[in-house]
Motif scaffolding. Sequence first.
Motif, short mmCIF file in Angstrom:
data_model
loop_
_atom_site.label_atom_id
_atom_site.label_comp_id
_atom_site.label_asym_id
_atom_site.label_seq_id
_atom_site.Cartn_x
_atom_site.Cartn_y
_atom_site.Cartn_z
N MET A 164 14.80 -41.18 -20.36
CA MET A 164 14.33 -39.86 -20.62
C MET A 164 12.92 -39.49 -20.53
N PHE A 165 12.13 -40.60 -21.15
CA PHE A 165 10.66 -40.66 -20.89
C PHE A 165 10.08 -40.64 -19.67
N PHE A 166 10.64 -41.67 -18.96
CA PHE A 166 10.40 -41.57 -17.33
C PHE A 166 10.64 -40.43 -16.60
N PHE A 167 11.70 -39.72 -16.91
CA PHE A 167 12.27 -38.59 -16.04
C PHE A 167 11.37 -37.28 -16.49
N LEU A 168 10.86 -37.18 -17.82
CA LEU A 168 10.12 -36.30 -18.19
C LEU A 168 8.74 -36.26 -17.68
N GLY A 169 8.37 -37.75 -17.67
CA GLY A 169 6.87 -37.82 -17.18
C GLY A 169 6.73 -37.57 -15.56
N PHE A 170 8.03 -38.01 -15.05
CA PHE A 170 7.94 -37.62 -13.60
C PHE A 170 7.86 -36.23 -13.15
N LEU A 171 8.72 -35.09 -14.24
CA LEU A 171 8.66 -33.93 -13.89
C LEU A 171 7.36 -33.08 -14.23
N MET A 172 6.58 -33.85 -15.24
CA MET A 172 5.49 -33.24 -15.84
C MET A 172 4.18 -33.80 -14.80
N ASP A 173 4.44 -34.66 -13.85
CA ASP A 173 3.63 -35.15 -12.93
C ASP A 173 2.47 -36.02 -13.74
N ILE A 174 2.97 -36.83 -14.72
CA ILE A 174 1.99 -37.82 -15.48
C ILE A 174 1.65 -38.76 -14.65
N PRO A 175 0.05 -39.15 -14.34
CA PRO A 175 -0.38 -39.94 -13.40
C PRO A 175 0.27 -41.38 -13.49
N VAL A 176 0.42 -41.93 -14.76
CA VAL A 176 0.85 -43.21 -15.10
C VAL A 176 2.22 -43.50 -14.55
N ILE A 177 3.42 -42.27 -14.72
CA ILE A 177 4.75 -42.59 -14.27
C ILE A 177 4.57 -42.33 -12.68
N MET A 178 3.64 -41.27 -12.19
CA MET A 178 3.57 -41.20 -10.74
C MET A 178 3.10 -42.50 -9.93
N VAL A 179 2.11 -43.02 -10.50
CA VAL A 179 1.65 -44.37 -9.97
C VAL A 179 2.71 -45.41 -9.80
#
Length: 118
Positions: free
Chosen positions: A1-16
């Motif tokens: 859930m964290f990874f998916f929401l972070g991906f949707l919010m374009d959080i840099p750590v997740i995107m990298v």
Amino acid sequence: MFFFLGFLMDIPVIMVVWDKLHNLPVILQLASYIIFIYFLGVLLSRIGSFLKEISMKWNLFGMKKTSVDYETFVKSEMDDDKLPILNRQANLYRNLAGMFLTLTLLYLVDGGFSNIST
């Protein structure tokens, strides 16, 4: 859930992490995602525990710190069938609180302050 929401919010750590793992072979990519998501879960669980400890220490939300030894807990768990369910629910909400706090902080650190002001 964290990874998916972070991906949707374009959080840099997740995107990298997404960009780095996206170019690997499929089986290695799957294994890497599982390890990364497991690590995130452990980290978020610790953050949630820290939040719970602070809220109980400062008596926020009317929570009072009570502690019992493990043997008493096991005995109480055998006497009351609903105690494991309540314990699971408490852990779920603790982890969700840690996840949303972490997502919020990562979003604000990334430049969410400028997005919020506009």
